[in-house]
Scaffold this motif. Sequence first.
Motif, PDB file in Angstrom:
ATOM      1  N   ARG A  92      89.078  60.616  77.952  1.00 13.61           N
ATOM      2  CA  ARG A  92      88.599  59.752  76.632  1.00 13.61           C
ATOM      3  C   ARG A  92      87.672  58.811  76.960  1.00 13.61           C
ATOM      4  NH1 ARG A  92      91.964  60.100  71.741  1.00 13.61           N
ATOM      5  NH2 ARG A  92      93.757  59.770  73.188  1.00 13.61           N
ATOM      6  N   LYS A  93      88.284  57.990  78.060  1.00 14.18           N
ATOM      7  CA  LYS A  93      87.562  56.903  78.691  1.00 14.18           C
ATOM      8  C   LYS A  93      86.144  57.223  79.320  1.00 14.18           C
ATOM      9  CE  LYS A  93      89.785  54.462  81.941  1.00 14.18           C
ATOM     10  NZ  LYS A  93      90.880  54.088  82.748  1.00 14.18           N
ATOM     11  N   GLU A  94      86.193  58.213  80.111  1.00 16.46           N
ATOM     12  CA  GLU A  94      85.209  58.502  80.858  1.00 16.46           C
ATOM     13  C   GLU A  94      83.841  59.309  80.320  1.00 16.46           C
ATOM     14  OE1 GLU A  94      86.912  58.688  85.422  1.00 16.46           O
ATOM     15  OE2 GLU A  94      86.197  60.731  84.446  1.00 16.46           O
ATOM     16  N   ILE A  95      84.327  59.981  79.223  1.00 16.20           N
ATOM     17  CA  ILE A  95      83.282  61.037  78.613  1.00 16.20           C
ATOM     18  C   ILE A  95      82.422  60.124  77.737  1.00 16.20           C
ATOM     19  CG2 ILE A  95      82.989  62.969  76.898  1.00 16.20           C
ATOM     20  CD1 ILE A  95      85.426  64.179  78.081  1.00 16.20           C
ATOM     21  N   PRO A  96      81.020  60.071  78.073  1.00 23.41           N
ATOM     22  CA  PRO A  96      80.266  59.460  77.194  1.00 23.41           C
ATOM     23  C   PRO A  96      80.437  59.508  75.901  1.00 23.41           C
ATOM     24  CG  PRO A  96      79.000  60.703  78.700  1.00 23.41           C
ATOM     25  CD  PRO A  96      80.344  61.001  79.082  1.00 23.41           C
ATOM     26  N   LEU A  97      80.279  58.477  74.958  1.00 22.42           N
ATOM     27  CA  LEU A  97      80.371  58.783  73.437  1.00 22.42           C
ATOM     28  C   LEU A  97      79.645  59.634  72.845  1.00 22.42           C
ATOM     29  CD1 LEU A  97      81.300  55.209  71.980  1.00 22.42           C
ATOM     30  CD2 LEU A  97      82.809  57.042  72.596  1.00 22.42           C
ATOM     31  N   GLU A  98      78.484  59.777  73.561  1.00 21.34           N
ATOM     32  CA  GLU A  98      77.369  60.646  72.906  1.00 21.34           C
ATOM     33  C   GLU A  98      77.902  62.292  72.971  1.00 21.34           C
ATOM     34  OE1 GLU A  98      76.393  58.616  75.026  1.00 21.34           O
ATOM     35  OE2 GLU A  98      75.060  59.384  76.630  1.00 21.34           O
ATOM     36  N   ASP A  99      78.757  62.474  73.933  1.00 20.97           N
ATOM     37  CA  ASP A  99      79.420  63.725  74.241  1.00 20.97           C
ATOM     38  C   ASP A  99      80.629  63.848  73.343  1.00 20.97           C
ATOM     39  OD1 ASP A  99      77.361  64.381  75.745  1.00 20.97           O
ATOM     40  OD2 ASP A  99      78.659  63.922  77.810  1.00 20.97           O
ATOM     41  N   GLN A 100      81.248  63.015  72.667  1.00 22.23           N
ATOM     42  CA  GLN A 100      82.339  63.007  71.981  1.00 22.23           C
ATOM     43  C   GLN A 100      81.972  63.066  70.501  1.00 22.23           C
ATOM     44  OE1 GLN A 100      85.468  60.302  72.775  1.00 22.23           O
ATOM     45  NE2 GLN A 100      84.952  60.020  74.844  1.00 22.23           N
ATOM     46  N   TYR A 101      81.019  62.411  69.955  1.00 24.10           N
ATOM     47  CA  TYR A 101      80.556  62.625  68.516  1.00 24.10           C
ATOM     48  C   TYR A 101      79.168  62.058  68.281  1.00 24.10           C
ATOM     49  CZ  TYR A 101      82.076  57.613  68.216  1.00 24.10           C
ATOM     50  OH  TYR A 101      82.064  56.384  68.521  1.00 24.10           O
ATOM     51  N   THR A 102      78.561  62.510  67.227  1.00 27.63           N
ATOM     52  CA  THR A 102      77.039  61.929  66.797  1.00 27.63           C
ATOM     53  C   THR A 102      77.173  61.502  65.545  1.00 27.63           C
ATOM     54  OG1 THR A 102      76.100  63.656  68.454  1.00 27.63           O
ATOM     55  CG2 THR A 102      74.619  62.420  66.986  1.00 27.63           C
ATOM     56  N   LEU A 103      76.947  60.340  65.152  1.00 33.85           N
ATOM     57  CA  LEU A 103      76.864  59.881  63.820  1.00 33.85           C
ATOM     58  C   LEU A 103      75.469  60.055  63.501  1.00 33.85           C
ATOM     59  CD1 LEU A 103      78.174  58.588  61.198  1.00 33.85           C
ATOM     60  CD2 LEU A 103      77.560  56.334  62.174  1.00 33.85           C
ATOM     61  N   PHE A 104      75.077  61.093  62.627  1.00 32.24           N
ATOM     62  CA  PHE A 104      73.712  61.469  62.508  1.00 32.24           C
ATOM     63  C   PHE A 104      72.972  60.737  61.418  1.00 32.24           C
ATOM     64  CE2 PHE A 104      74.575  65.515  64.591  1.00 32.24           C
ATOM     65  CZ  PHE A 104      73.430  65.576  65.394  1.00 32.24           C
ATOM     66  N   ARG A 105      73.913  60.261  60.566  1.00 34.47           N
ATOM     67  CA  ARG A 105      73.307  59.262  59.342  1.00 34.47           C
ATOM     68  C   ARG A 105      74.699  58.952  58.836  1.00 34.47           C
ATOM     69  NH1 ARG A 105      69.484  61.810  54.716  1.00 34.47           N
ATOM     70  NH2 ARG A 105      71.362  61.758  53.248  1.00 34.47           N
ATOM     71  N   ASP A 106      74.820  57.515  58.436  1.00 31.45           N
ATOM     72  CA  ASP A 106      75.689  56.962  57.794  1.00 31.45           C
ATOM     73  C   ASP A 106      75.591  57.008  56.338  1.00 31.45           C
ATOM     74  OD1 ASP A 106      78.298  55.885  57.838  1.00 31.45           O
ATOM     75  OD2 ASP A 106      77.845  54.074  58.805  1.00 31.45           O
ATOM     76  N   GLY A 107      76.786  56.792  55.453  1.00 26.19           N
ATOM     77  CA  GLY A 107      76.894  56.922  54.026  1.00 26.19           C
ATOM     78  C   GLY A 107      77.851  56.546  53.567  1.00 26.19           C
ATOM     79  N   GLU A 108      78.076  56.303  52.309  1.00 26.12           N
ATOM     80  CA  GLU A 108      79.157  56.011  51.442  1.00 26.12           C
ATOM     81  C   GLU A 108      79.971  57.143  51.368  1.00 26.12           C
ATOM     82  OE1 GLU A 108      77.979  54.517  47.549  1.00 26.12           O
ATOM     83  OE2 GLU A 108      76.250  53.981  48.552  1.00 26.12           O
ATOM     84  N   VAL A 109      79.433  58.287  51.255  1.00 28.94           N
ATOM     85  CA  VAL A 109      80.078  59.437  51.449  1.00 28.94           C
ATOM     86  C   VAL A 109      80.065  59.877  52.908  1.00 28.94           C
ATOM     87  CG1 VAL A 109      80.238  61.841  50.840  1.00 28.94           C
ATOM     88  CG2 VAL A 109      79.967  60.195  48.985  1.00 28.94           C
TER      89      VAL A 109
END
Lengths: 304, 616
Positions: free
Chosen positions: B492-509
């Motif tokens: 969890r510490k070593e794997i780059p965040l971009e390999d963990q998830y991608t926030l394609f767009r933020d929104g209230e929903v």
Amino acid sequence: MLELKLADYKAEKQPDWCPGCGDYGILSALQMALFELKRDPSQTAVFSGIGCSAKTPHYLNVYGVHTLHGRVLPVAQGAKLANPHLTVVAVGGDGDGLGIGAGHFVAAGRRNVDMLYILYDNEVYGLTKGQAGPTLGLGEKTKSLPKPNPQSRLNPLLLAFAAGYTWIARGYAYDVKGLKELIKEGIEHRGLAFLHVLQPCPTYNDLHTKEWFAPRLYKLQEEGYDPHVPAGLSPEELDRKMMLFQEKALEWGERIPVGVFWKAELPTFEARLKAYLPRYPEAYPARGPEAPLDLEGLLQEFAL
Amino acid sequence: MEEFTWRVGGPQGGGIETAATLFARAVGKGGWWVATKREYHSNIMGRHSYLDVRLARKPVQAFRERVDFLVALDGETLARHLGEVREGGVVLYDPKVLELTLHKLPMLDHRVAEDLAKRLGQADPSLKEVLQAYAEAGVQPLPYPFEAVADRIGEALGVPSLKARRTLNTIAVAASLHLLSYPLEPLLQALALQFRGEVLELNRKVAEAVYREEAPRLPFRLEVLGPAPGRIYLTGAQAAALGKLAGGLRFQTYYPISPATDESVFLEAHTHLPGADVAVVQTEDEIAAVNMAVGAALAGAKAATATSGPGFSLMAEGLGFAGMIEAPLVVTLYQRGGPSTGLPTRTEQGDLMFAIRGGHGEYPRLVLASGDILDAFLDAQKALAWAWRYQTVVVHLLDKFLASLAQSLPKEALKVLSLDGEKRLSPREGFGPYQRYAPGEDGLSPFIPIGTPGGFYWMTSDEHDPLGHITEDVELRELQMEKRMEKLELARKEIPLEDQYTLFRDGEVLVLGWGTVKGTLLEALDHLEGVGYLHLRLLWPFPRIAPLLEGKTLVTVEHNYSGQLADLVQQETLKRVHHRVVKYNGRPITLEEAVEALKAVREGRAPERLVLRKGV
């Protein structure tokens, strides 16, 4: 390689088998065979399933892999195919190999990977306190069974033959010298060798004891039986050999044969792999290819 | 035209697959981006199968609910798909099937026949009547006698009827493109990619002959956008196989199972190519498959197996074994409809919890999921690298939809990643046991393949000491359990965040998704405001995403019944998921379904659980 003594093949770990167990004899024979064949411990691996017999690797100074119940053959074959230079011996009990692992036992015969499989046959599941194994006869009742066995005996030699094992032999756990010779021959055989070892269980099997076996066992080779099946035998000659094999494999009761029953020459799985993996002998999986991956070439077929 | 969906349906084994590939390549040659979805039965030959080719001016992966152009190579296709042709859309069919009644279509599901009969108010309507009803609703019928055309062209070319009719797929594609006023040349190029020699010659002549026929004018046409060099067109299963090769795979085992087997067969078919040396072994069952791969890994080969749900169930024990003895192993899991045999050729994301939790006891495993074809290629490389870095099991999740999805991609996107970090012991002089399981500084002990000179050690599925001998000692147990499980924190510490998830767009929903909902949700965002999308790539160890969820209306979208991701998010972040959008009929979520569901959420009219039910 260093000059090793016989004792160097024995691990510090002490066996925890019952006094008088046949496993001791098999362990000694295996240790002696590896020593006499001068196998480098770092290029040798002994695999096992689960059960009393499966502790064998822990008592030998070679790579030892104690796998899962019934799964010794797939794991051992995987290692051997990944590195064909290893000396691979798989061991396991009758329940392990012919009960839960029966499917793997049969499929391994179809491949003929170059290794030895030793089946310790004491007709019972020792570690769980003596339930009937797949080689215990119908109606037989050991002292550990509440009722006579309602399932019939499986013949390991016939099954190995039907599956395609290219070297089939039987030994006796208390004849350590004879067993050692069989193990040596099985290791040196090119292809999948199957060694069926008759092994009393002093704790749970009071039917087939040392005393029961002693007067019955005889050596096939002393009676002139020739197991060798050279390549290019005529169909009639092959038929005759098969009939003879079957007769000896079925012999049980007053006289029980030990020795080599069958020794055939067929291409190993390693040799068959070459057909679609031409570079296998040099670029086997544990080593990898000489050339880098030609991704560009691979992508050509996907051109839009 | 901005985009277009062409559907071809017919009996399995009747060439519709080739038809779709030809169409996709022909329009791809003209600069369109294409994605092809495949729906088929668990059957060799004869049962209904269909493919959608969607083309657009930008890369797409989602599919529409309505098609613009339907090619019906048999009567059953009319009965099943007329309802999915958009108003003003076209259906190309062979008029000889019109006399058939619904009861004369032996493979048509009773439910479909009954619905149609009810709609028409007749007990057993003919296809002519069915077609008429849809024509009145705005579908344009275009009769095209495929077989008669084949015979006529065959006769002109001096080719026997039986042989000429083998070109029906080419006729269907040529007729479609001709009607769409699309030039012939790209189709001829597509044929050259598909066929060789005499067969190519015949198909080429057939296509040319079709283009010489009179074609009615359609109210829409398909133009050529321009040349599109450097693009490739491949499926998810092929991409995963290529990714494994790029990641250095050397040993693959498998037992035949839909839809996983394509990957292994692809590998086996390419072992002669430079650097593609992989020993592929077809085993007696999945139990052998997983254990043989473990054996190969122990000897130092990068090893993997590929399977689907039922096979993965059989592998559970072997995975625990790999976890216990710290063997690097990749399992590529192509999910399909479950439970049990379920829907063998239909899609589902029902194995998330099983991939994370399946098996007895606890051992560290990494689970990653691919969202599209490019991900499948890159993730396969990461899976192998992580298995060797952390010396444990990595489950790479795909699904049937992605496995059989074909897409055009820019070739340069398929990058070979340089991922390293495996910790191996160098051979040494002398003779004596290695301390294989002595914890190292970072919790990882060097991996020592069987055959490493200078020593030996033991491995056991029992709890063990640093040498690998069996132990039941309390302190050694704790030490080894912690040594193994702490690898998860390290990962969890070593794997780059971009390999963990991608926030394609933020929104209230905020929509949360994993796997193959990615393409559909990304396109849906174009039609939605105030809606964001967080795509999860690493599912275990679960990424620390709680801060991203703060104050948002959370929605999960996935292909399963219960909303497994929603459960996981709640468990791992302590945030409540407000809406679960689920679909479990085996068909991928359509663009319209996704947009409508998320609009409902945005406008506050969605229930807590929203079931999507579209599909044929």
